[in-house]
Design a protein around this motif. Structure first.
Motif, PDB file in Angstrom:
ATOM      1  N   LEU A 100      -4.091   4.966   0.366  1.00  0.00           N
ATOM      2  CA  LEU A 100      -4.692   6.067  -0.865  1.00  0.00           C
ATOM      3  C   LEU A 100      -4.991   4.702  -1.587  1.00  0.00           C
ATOM      4  O   LEU A 100      -5.628   4.772  -2.717  1.00  0.00           O
ATOM      5  CB  LEU A 100      -3.438   6.182  -1.522  1.00  0.00           C
ATOM      6  CG  LEU A 100      -3.165   8.141   0.019  1.00  0.00           C
ATOM      7  CD1 LEU A 100      -2.216   8.859  -0.392  1.00  0.00           C
ATOM      8  CD2 LEU A 100      -4.845   8.760  -0.391  1.00  0.00           C
ATOM      9  N   ILE A 101      -3.114   3.836  -2.247  1.00  0.00           N
ATOM     10  CA  ILE A 101      -3.564   2.640  -3.750  1.00  0.00           C
ATOM     11  C   ILE A 101      -3.016   2.066  -2.697  1.00  0.00           C
ATOM     12  O   ILE A 101      -2.022   1.754  -1.811  1.00  0.00           O
ATOM     13  CB  ILE A 101      -3.647   3.455  -4.928  1.00  0.00           C
ATOM     14  CG1 ILE A 101      -1.612   3.288  -4.260  1.00  0.00           C
ATOM     15  CG2 ILE A 101      -3.869   4.552  -5.476  1.00  0.00           C
ATOM     16  CD1 ILE A 101      -0.824   4.128  -6.253  1.00  0.00           C
ATOM     17  N   TRP A 157     -11.791  -1.898  -1.293  1.00  0.00           N
ATOM     18  CA  TRP A 157     -10.951  -0.358  -1.052  1.00  0.00           C
ATOM     19  C   TRP A 157     -10.806  -0.254   0.402  1.00  0.00           C
ATOM     20  O   TRP A 157      -9.888   0.086   1.050  1.00  0.00           O
ATOM     21  CB  TRP A 157     -10.835   0.744  -2.093  1.00  0.00           C
ATOM     22  CG  TRP A 157     -10.222   2.025  -1.959  1.00  0.00           C
ATOM     23  CD1 TRP A 157      -8.819   2.491  -2.856  1.00  0.00           C
ATOM     24  CD2 TRP A 157     -10.366   2.933  -0.778  1.00  0.00           C
ATOM     25  NE1 TRP A 157      -8.524   3.701  -1.605  1.00  0.00           N
ATOM     26  CE2 TRP A 157      -9.804   3.857  -0.899  1.00  0.00           C
ATOM     27  CE3 TRP A 157     -11.547   3.006   0.262  1.00  0.00           C
ATOM     28  CZ2 TRP A 157      -9.228   4.875  -0.204  1.00  0.00           C
ATOM     29  CZ3 TRP A 157     -11.377   4.470   0.748  1.00  0.00           C
ATOM     30  CH2 TRP A 157     -10.242   5.298   0.731  1.00  0.00           C
ATOM     31  N   HIS A 158     -12.752  -0.566   0.850  1.00  0.00           N
ATOM     32  CA  HIS A 158     -12.725   0.254   1.882  1.00  0.00           C
ATOM     33  C   HIS A 158     -12.352  -0.768   2.945  1.00  0.00           C
ATOM     34  O   HIS A 158     -11.761  -0.642   4.104  1.00  0.00           O
ATOM     35  CB  HIS A 158     -14.223   0.439   2.110  1.00  0.00           C
ATOM     36  CG  HIS A 158     -14.900   1.179   1.369  1.00  0.00           C
ATOM     37  ND1 HIS A 158     -14.625   2.689   1.521  1.00  0.00           N
ATOM     38  CD2 HIS A 158     -15.633   1.470  -0.047  1.00  0.00           C
ATOM     39  CE1 HIS A 158     -15.721   3.226   1.218  1.00  0.00           C
ATOM     40  NE2 HIS A 158     -16.617   2.478  -0.103  1.00  0.00           N
ATOM     41  N   TYR A 162       0.413  -1.154  -0.158  1.00  0.00           N
ATOM     42  CA  TYR A 162      -0.197  -0.053  -0.190  1.00  0.00           C
ATOM     43  C   TYR A 162       0.904   1.539   0.078  1.00  0.00           C
ATOM     44  O   TYR A 162       2.534   1.196   0.285  1.00  0.00           O
ATOM     45  CB  TYR A 162      -0.766  -0.176   1.329  1.00  0.00           C
ATOM     46  CG  TYR A 162      -0.240   0.637   2.493  1.00  0.00           C
ATOM     47  CD1 TYR A 162       0.727   1.700   3.243  1.00  0.00           C
ATOM     48  CD2 TYR A 162       0.031  -0.811   3.148  1.00  0.00           C
ATOM     49  CE1 TYR A 162       0.555   1.706   4.108  1.00  0.00           C
ATOM     50  CE2 TYR A 162       0.831  -1.030   4.726  1.00  0.00           C
ATOM     51  CZ  TYR A 162       1.102   0.403   5.048  1.00  0.00           C
ATOM     52  OH  TYR A 162       2.542   0.623   6.144  1.00  0.00           O
ATOM     53  N   LEU A 163       0.233   2.550  -0.810  1.00  0.00           N
ATOM     54  CA  LEU A 163       0.661   3.703  -0.244  1.00  0.00           C
ATOM     55  C   LEU A 163      -0.120   4.645   0.533  1.00  0.00           C
ATOM     56  O   LEU A 163      -1.379   4.367   0.675  1.00  0.00           O
ATOM     57  CB  LEU A 163       1.093   3.728  -1.483  1.00  0.00           C
ATOM     58  CG  LEU A 163       2.093   5.394  -1.904  1.00  0.00           C
ATOM     59  CD1 LEU A 163       3.064   5.413  -1.432  1.00  0.00           C
ATOM     60  CD2 LEU A 163       1.360   6.018  -3.142  1.00  0.00           C
ATOM     61  N   ALA A 164       0.459   4.903   1.633  1.00  0.00           N
ATOM     62  CA  ALA A 164      -0.658   6.144   2.568  1.00  0.00           C
ATOM     63  C   ALA A 164      -0.358   6.863   3.042  1.00  0.00           C
ATOM     64  O   ALA A 164       0.978   7.829   2.696  1.00  0.00           O
ATOM     65  CB  ALA A 164      -1.062   5.310   3.791  1.00  0.00           C
ATOM     66  N   GLN A 188       4.814   3.673   3.114  1.00  0.00           N
ATOM     67  CA  GLN A 188       4.372   2.914   1.594  1.00  0.00           C
ATOM     68  C   GLN A 188       5.053   0.688   3.013  1.00  0.00           C
ATOM     69  O   GLN A 188       5.829   1.239   3.718  1.00  0.00           O
ATOM     70  CB  GLN A 188       5.376   2.522   0.894  1.00  0.00           C
ATOM     71  CG  GLN A 188       6.421   2.276   0.567  1.00  0.00           C
ATOM     72  CD  GLN A 188       7.724   2.130  -0.653  1.00  0.00           C
ATOM     73  OE1 GLN A 188       6.859   2.855  -1.760  1.00  0.00           O
ATOM     74  NE2 GLN A 188       8.296   2.375  -0.132  1.00  0.00           N
ATOM     75  N   GLY A 189       4.132  -0.047   2.748  1.00  0.00           N
ATOM     76  CA  GLY A 189       4.144  -0.836   3.125  1.00  0.00           C
ATOM     77  C   GLY A 189       3.364  -2.401   2.491  1.00  0.00           C
ATOM     78  O   GLY A 189       2.447  -1.857   2.010  1.00  0.00           O
ATOM     79  N   VAL A 190       3.158  -2.752   3.609  1.00  0.00           N
ATOM     80  CA  VAL A 190       2.347  -4.158   3.218  1.00  0.00           C
ATOM     81  C   VAL A 190       1.696  -4.532   4.499  1.00  0.00           C
ATOM     82  O   VAL A 190       2.218  -4.369   5.421  1.00  0.00           O
ATOM     83  CB  VAL A 190       3.424  -5.408   2.946  1.00  0.00           C
ATOM     84  CG1 VAL A 190       2.759  -6.911   2.920  1.00  0.00           C
ATOM     85  CG2 VAL A 190       4.069  -5.473   1.622  1.00  0.00           C
TER      86      VAL A 190
END
Length: 64
Positions: free
Chosen positions: A43-44, A32-33, A8-10, A18-20
């Protein structure tokens, strides 16, 4: 319910992280929710697959 791995990107304040993450879902892939519920500022993300079961949850093989 299955646990999925999401790269992910947050957004965290003024920076981006970023991380997992491990995301539980009853779907084949989490929505997404569902990801946003687990990762603050989500974000994505990119689906990496189902998370492996913890060692203690796996069926034990019997000796032959």
């Amino acid at each position: 319910m299955r646990t999925h791995l999401i790269a992910y990107l947050a957004r965290t304040g003024a920076s981006v992280e970023q991380g997992v993450a491990r995301v539980p879902s009853q779907r084949g892939r989490p929505s997404w929710h569902e990801c946003a519920d687990v990762v603050p500022g989500y974000l994505i993300g990119q689906y990496l697959g189902s998370a492996p079961e913890p060692e203690e949850m796996r069926p034990r093989s019997r000796p032959a």
